[in-house]
Design a protein around this motif. Structure first.
Motif, PDB file in Angstrom:
ATOM      1  N   LYS A   1       0.832  -1.203   0.000  1.00 21.68           N
ATOM      2  CA  LYS A   1       0.000   0.000   0.000  1.00 21.68           C
ATOM      3  C   LYS A   1       0.866   1.251   0.000  1.00 21.68           C
ATOM      4  CE  LYS A   1      -3.798   2.203   2.561  1.00 21.68           C
ATOM      5  NZ  LYS A   1      -3.175   3.507   2.833  1.00 21.68           N
ATOM      6  N   GLY A   2       1.930   1.237   0.798  1.00 22.94           N
ATOM      7  CA  GLY A   2       2.810   2.403   0.853  1.00 22.94           C
ATOM      8  C   GLY A   2       3.457   2.694  -0.490  1.00 22.94           C
ATOM      9  N   ILE A   3       3.877   1.634  -1.199  1.00 20.93           N
ATOM     10  CA  ILE A   3       4.500   1.835  -2.510  1.00 20.93           C
ATOM     11  C   ILE A   3       3.474   2.304  -3.534  1.00 20.93           C
ATOM     12  CG2 ILE A   3       5.725   0.667  -4.394  1.00 20.93           C
ATOM     13  CD1 ILE A   3       6.952  -1.189  -2.305  1.00 20.93           C
ATOM     14  N   SER A   4       2.236   1.794  -3.427  1.00 20.17           N
ATOM     15  CA  SER A   4       1.200   2.177  -4.387  1.00 20.17           C
ATOM     16  C   SER A   4       0.852   3.663  -4.297  1.00 20.17           C
ATOM     17  CB  SER A   4      -0.076   1.348  -4.157  1.00 20.17           C
ATOM     18  OG  SER A   4      -0.708   1.715  -2.943  1.00 20.17           O
ATOM     19  N   GLU A   5       1.151   4.278  -3.164  1.00 15.93           N
ATOM     20  CA  GLU A   5       0.849   5.701  -2.984  1.00 15.93           C
ATOM     21  C   GLU A   5       1.953   6.605  -3.520  1.00 15.93           C
ATOM     22  OE1 GLU A   5       0.233   5.833   1.192  1.00 15.93           O
ATOM     23  OE2 GLU A   5      -1.828   5.051   1.091  1.00 15.93           O
ATOM     24  N   VAL A   6       3.056   5.992  -3.946  1.00 17.30           N
ATOM     25  CA  VAL A   6       4.150   6.753  -4.552  1.00 17.30           C
ATOM     26  C   VAL A   6       3.813   6.982  -6.028  1.00 17.30           C
ATOM     27  CG1 VAL A   6       6.608   6.765  -5.133  1.00 17.30           C
ATOM     28  CG2 VAL A   6       5.823   5.753  -2.966  1.00 17.30           C
ATOM     29  N   LYS A   7       3.886   8.216  -6.477  1.00 17.35           N
ATOM     30  CA  LYS A   7       3.490   8.535  -7.854  1.00 17.35           C
ATOM     31  C   LYS A   7       4.351   7.811  -8.868  1.00 17.35           C
ATOM     32  CE  LYS A   7       2.253  12.461 -10.785  1.00 17.35           C
ATOM     33  NZ  LYS A   7       2.173  13.943 -10.897  1.00 17.35           N
ATOM     34  N   VAL A   8       5.652   7.841  -8.687  1.00 15.97           N
ATOM     35  CA  VAL A   8       6.566   7.137  -9.600  1.00 15.97           C
ATOM     36  C   VAL A   8       7.499   6.272  -8.750  1.00 15.97           C
ATOM     37  CG1 VAL A   8       8.290   7.349 -11.415  1.00 15.97           C
ATOM     38  CG2 VAL A   8       6.487   9.090 -11.210  1.00 15.97           C
ATOM     39  N   PRO A   9       7.178   4.979  -8.600  1.00 13.88           N
ATOM     40  CA  PRO A   9       8.016   4.104  -7.771  1.00 13.88           C
ATOM     41  C   PRO A   9       9.435   3.994  -8.338  1.00 13.88           C
ATOM     42  CG  PRO A   9       5.902   3.072  -8.263  1.00 13.88           C
ATOM     43  CD  PRO A   9       6.014   4.278  -9.145  1.00 13.88           C
ATOM     44  N   SER A  10      10.404   3.922  -7.440  1.00 14.59           N
ATOM     45  CA  SER A  10      11.794   3.740  -7.857  1.00 14.59           C
ATOM     46  C   SER A  10      12.017   2.290  -8.270  1.00 14.59           C
ATOM     47  CB  SER A  10      12.739   4.096  -6.712  1.00 14.59           C
ATOM     48  OG  SER A  10      12.544   3.207  -5.620  1.00 14.59           O
ATOM     49  N   GLN A  11      13.159   2.018  -8.870  1.00 18.67           N
ATOM     50  CA  GLN A  11      13.461   0.651  -9.286  1.00 18.67           C
ATOM     51  C   GLN A  11      13.519  -0.299  -8.093  1.00 18.67           C
ATOM     52  OE1 GLN A  11      13.339  -0.044 -12.504  1.00 18.67           O
ATOM     53  NE2 GLN A  11      13.453  -2.201 -11.948  1.00 18.67           N
ATOM     54  N   PRO A  12      14.173   0.084  -6.964  1.00 23.16           N
ATOM     55  CA  PRO A  12      14.150  -0.797  -5.798  1.00 23.16           C
ATOM     56  C   PRO A  12      12.733  -1.056  -5.284  1.00 23.16           C
ATOM     57  CG  PRO A  12      15.914   0.811  -5.580  1.00 23.16           C
ATOM     58  CD  PRO A  12      15.092   1.237  -6.760  1.00 23.16           C
ATOM     59  N   GLN A  13      11.862  -0.033  -5.353  1.00 23.81           N
ATOM     60  CA  GLN A  13      10.477  -0.223  -4.914  1.00 23.81           C
ATOM     61  C   GLN A  13       9.734  -1.191  -5.834  1.00 23.81           C
ATOM     62  OE1 GLN A  13       9.416   3.980  -4.810  1.00 23.81           O
ATOM     63  NE2 GLN A  13       9.196   3.905  -2.579  1.00 23.81           N
ATOM     64  N   LYS A  14      10.013  -1.095  -7.131  1.00 20.10           N
ATOM     65  CA  LYS A  14       9.386  -2.028  -8.077  1.00 20.10           C
ATOM     66  C   LYS A  14       9.863  -3.449  -7.817  1.00 20.10           C
ATOM     67  CE  LYS A  14       8.628   1.248 -11.883  1.00 20.10           C
ATOM     68  NZ  LYS A  14       8.956   1.586 -13.296  1.00 20.10           N
ATOM     69  N   LEU A  15      11.144  -3.591  -7.519  1.00 14.30           N
ATOM     70  CA  LEU A  15      11.679  -4.915  -7.201  1.00 14.30           C
ATOM     71  C   LEU A  15      11.064  -5.445  -5.904  1.00 14.30           C
ATOM     72  CD1 LEU A  15      13.590  -7.217  -7.859  1.00 14.30           C
ATOM     73  CD2 LEU A  15      15.435  -5.953  -6.721  1.00 14.30           C
ATOM     74  N   LEU A  16      10.831  -4.537  -4.966  1.00 17.51           N
ATOM     75  CA  LEU A  16      10.189  -4.916  -3.709  1.00 17.51           C
ATOM     76  C   LEU A  16       8.788  -5.457  -3.973  1.00 17.51           C
ATOM     77  CD1 LEU A  16      10.699  -4.974  -0.679  1.00 17.51           C
ATOM     78  CD2 LEU A  16       9.848  -2.627  -0.542  1.00 17.51           C
ATOM     79  N   VAL A  17       8.039  -4.774  -4.846  1.00 12.46           N
ATOM     80  CA  VAL A  17       6.689  -5.233  -5.207  1.00 12.46           C
ATOM     81  C   VAL A  17       6.770  -6.601  -5.890  1.00 12.46           C
ATOM     82  CG1 VAL A  17       4.671  -4.789  -6.663  1.00 12.46           C
ATOM     83  CG2 VAL A  17       5.727  -2.917  -5.378  1.00 12.46           C
ATOM     84  N   THR A  18       7.731  -6.753  -6.791  1.00 11.57           N
ATOM     85  CA  THR A  18       7.916  -8.035  -7.484  1.00 11.57           C
ATOM     86  C   THR A  18       8.111  -9.175  -6.492  1.00 11.57           C
ATOM     87  OG1 THR A  18       8.864  -7.027  -9.473  1.00 11.57           O
ATOM     88  CG2 THR A  18       9.441  -9.314  -9.041  1.00 11.57           C
ATOM     89  N   ASN A  19       8.937  -8.940  -5.462  1.00  5.10           N
ATOM     90  CA  ASN A  19       9.196  -9.973  -4.470  1.00  5.10           C
ATOM     91  C   ASN A  19       8.005 -10.195  -3.542  1.00  5.10           C
ATOM     92  OD1 ASN A  19      11.719 -10.288  -5.568  1.00  5.10           O
ATOM     93  ND2 ASN A  19      12.786  -9.063  -4.028  1.00  5.10           N
ATOM     94  N   ILE A  20       7.219  -9.147  -3.305  1.00  2.00           N
ATOM     95  CA  ILE A  20       5.987  -9.309  -2.510  1.00  2.00           C
ATOM     96  C   ILE A  20       5.003 -10.202  -3.259  1.00  2.00           C
ATOM     97  CG2 ILE A  20       3.934  -8.104  -1.666  1.00  2.00           C
ATOM     98  CD1 ILE A  20       5.748  -5.759  -0.902  1.00  2.00           C
ATOM     99  N   ILE A  21       4.880  -9.992  -4.581  1.00  2.00           N
ATOM    100  CA  ILE A  21       3.995 -10.840  -5.382  1.00  2.00           C
ATOM    101  C   ILE A  21       4.470 -12.293  -5.331  1.00  2.00           C
ATOM    102  CG2 ILE A  21       3.144 -11.322  -7.709  1.00  2.00           C
ATOM    103  CD1 ILE A  21       1.910  -8.829  -6.411  1.00  2.00           C
ATOM    104  N   ALA A  22       5.788 -12.486  -5.367  1.00  3.93           N
ATOM    105  CA  ALA A  22       6.347 -13.845  -5.267  1.00  3.93           C
ATOM    106  C   ALA A  22       5.968 -14.471  -3.919  1.00  3.93           C
ATOM    107  CB  ALA A  22       7.864 -13.801  -5.433  1.00  3.93           C
TER     108      ALA A  22
END
Length: 410
Positions: free
Chosen positions: A112-133
């Protein structure tokens, strides 16, 4: 308790299992696709060594320790990566302890915290990828599936993340949806409600079918699982999938050679559930509802015919024809007839083909000009002007009538 940190090299698994684990290893490692292509050609024993070495680097922690690590404001993708591996390798009791301790809720909080960021950084995108995993690994226990899919606002954020997820993680998301639809009426109802509230999610799902045949397989698997039962709201969701082009996409896939067996099965189920009447209805809806969808459909229908190059230019201009009202209906009905008849011309007889093409163009351009005039298009260069300037005039006869307002009769 089984310890992930005690993993030791063992005999090679089956080819399918090895490929699955190696893909996960590359996904978690964040290897670029160009490098993955090369790595997939490694010998099986080398792949297995890399997988085993990666597993042995996982630091053993208890569920409560992982929960505390997830609360760190500087949470690293590596922490969630090791968590997803633990969820895959530990016992179901360990996984259930993680759920009961609030681990899934904390993962959703991070998402949720990352989804509220207008333009997620690459580390944040990787974090989301690992959360989905991690979410995907939680599916193996019923409590985990429900905790992932029914957390307030969680499913919407999972769907939103698909815009930047990798190929493999998109498959994970759609598999979670498909499995949920089959095993839990409550989760299925929640998924239906979420899709109705957010039609753009349906478009994102259907668009995945254009990326690869593997993703197309899981898209149609998900659709078939969703419509396996007669739930309230399905009629609305059906309309969303239809308007997003899922039928047209199936027809395009059918034109390809070597369709995988798994996809063939899902397409057959999809087509059987729709029935022939639904396919015809979809054709008519396409003709009058969305010029962009029609353009793509018609372009596909003439591919490989002698008039493909001509129609490619014509269709680009026709995509601007008015799409609503009686005049719009007439326009698209004429266009549809025009394309279908012309596409059947004999490629081996150039003379007869061109004569037929000339005859059709002359006859239908008159009706099309009248229809365009009725549609109220009067500013700038008309679609009919573009049409007639784009079609090469065959020799041996007079050119088609000029469009309205161009110095001749309409």
């Amino acid at each position: 308790m089984k310890g992930s940190g005690n993993t030791t090299p063992s005999s090679l698994p089956s080819t399918a299992e090895l490929d699955q684990q190696f893909e996960m290893f590359m996904e978690i490692g964040g290897y670029p696709e160009e490098q993955r292509v090369t790595m997939r050609n490694l010998p099986a024993d080398s792949k297995w060594t890399l997988v085993q070495q990666h597993k042995m680097r996982v630091v053993e922690k208890s569920p409560s320790e992982y929960l505390e690590a997830l609360k760190d404001t500087n949470l690293s993708p590596k922490t969630v990566e090791t968590l997803s591996l633990a969820l895959k390798g530990e016992t179901s009791f360990w996984v259930e302890d993680f759920i009961k301790s609030g681990g899934v809720a904390q993962l959703h909080k991070v998402l949720k915290g990352i989804s509220e960021v207008k333009v997620p950084s690459q580390p944040q995108k990787l974090l989301v990828t690992n959360i989905i995993a991690a979410f995907y690994e939680l599916m193996r226990v019923e409590a985990g599936l429900k905790a992932v899919m029914c957390f307030e606002g969680g499913l919407s954020r999972i769907f939103e993340s698909m815009s930047f997820l990798s190929h493999g993680r998109k498959i994970n998301v759609l598999k979670m949806v498909a499995v949920s639809c089959v095993v839990s009426p409550d989760i299925r109802a929640h998924i239906i409600a979420t899709l109705i509230e957010n039609p753009e999610f349906v478009k994102n799902i259907v668009s995945c079918a254009t990326e690869s045949l593997e993703l197309a397989t899981i898209v149609y698997t998900t659709y078939n699982a969703l419509f396996k039962f007669d739930d309230p709201g399905l009629e609305v969701v059906t309309g969303l999938f239809t308007s997003s082009g899922i039928i047209e996409r199936a027809k395009v896939i059918r034109t390809r050679d070597n369709i995988p067996d798994a996809l063939e099965i899902q397409l057959q189920i999809f087509e059987d559930n729709l029935g022939e009447d639904d396919f015809r209805m979809a054709d008519r809806q396409t003709s009058t509802a969305d010029p962009d969808v029609l353009f793509k459909s018609l372009r596909s229908s003439v591919a490989g015919t002698p008039i493909h190059d001509i129609f490619l230019t014509v269709l680009e201009h026709l995509s601007m024809v008015r799409k609503s009202g009686k005049a719009g209906y007439i326009c698209w009905d004429l266009i549809d007839r025009f394309i279908r008849v012309a596409a059947m011309q004999n490629a081996n007889d150039v003379s007869d083909s061109m004569k037929a093409f000339k005859k059709i163009t002359t006859e239908m351009s008159v009706d099309l000009s009248k229809a365009l005039q009725q549609s109220g298009i009067s500013e700038g260069k008309r679609d009919s002007d573009l049409l007639f300037s784009s079609v090469p005039v065959p020799t041996g006869g007079p050119p088609p009538p000029p469009p309205p307002g161009a110095g001749g009769p309409p």
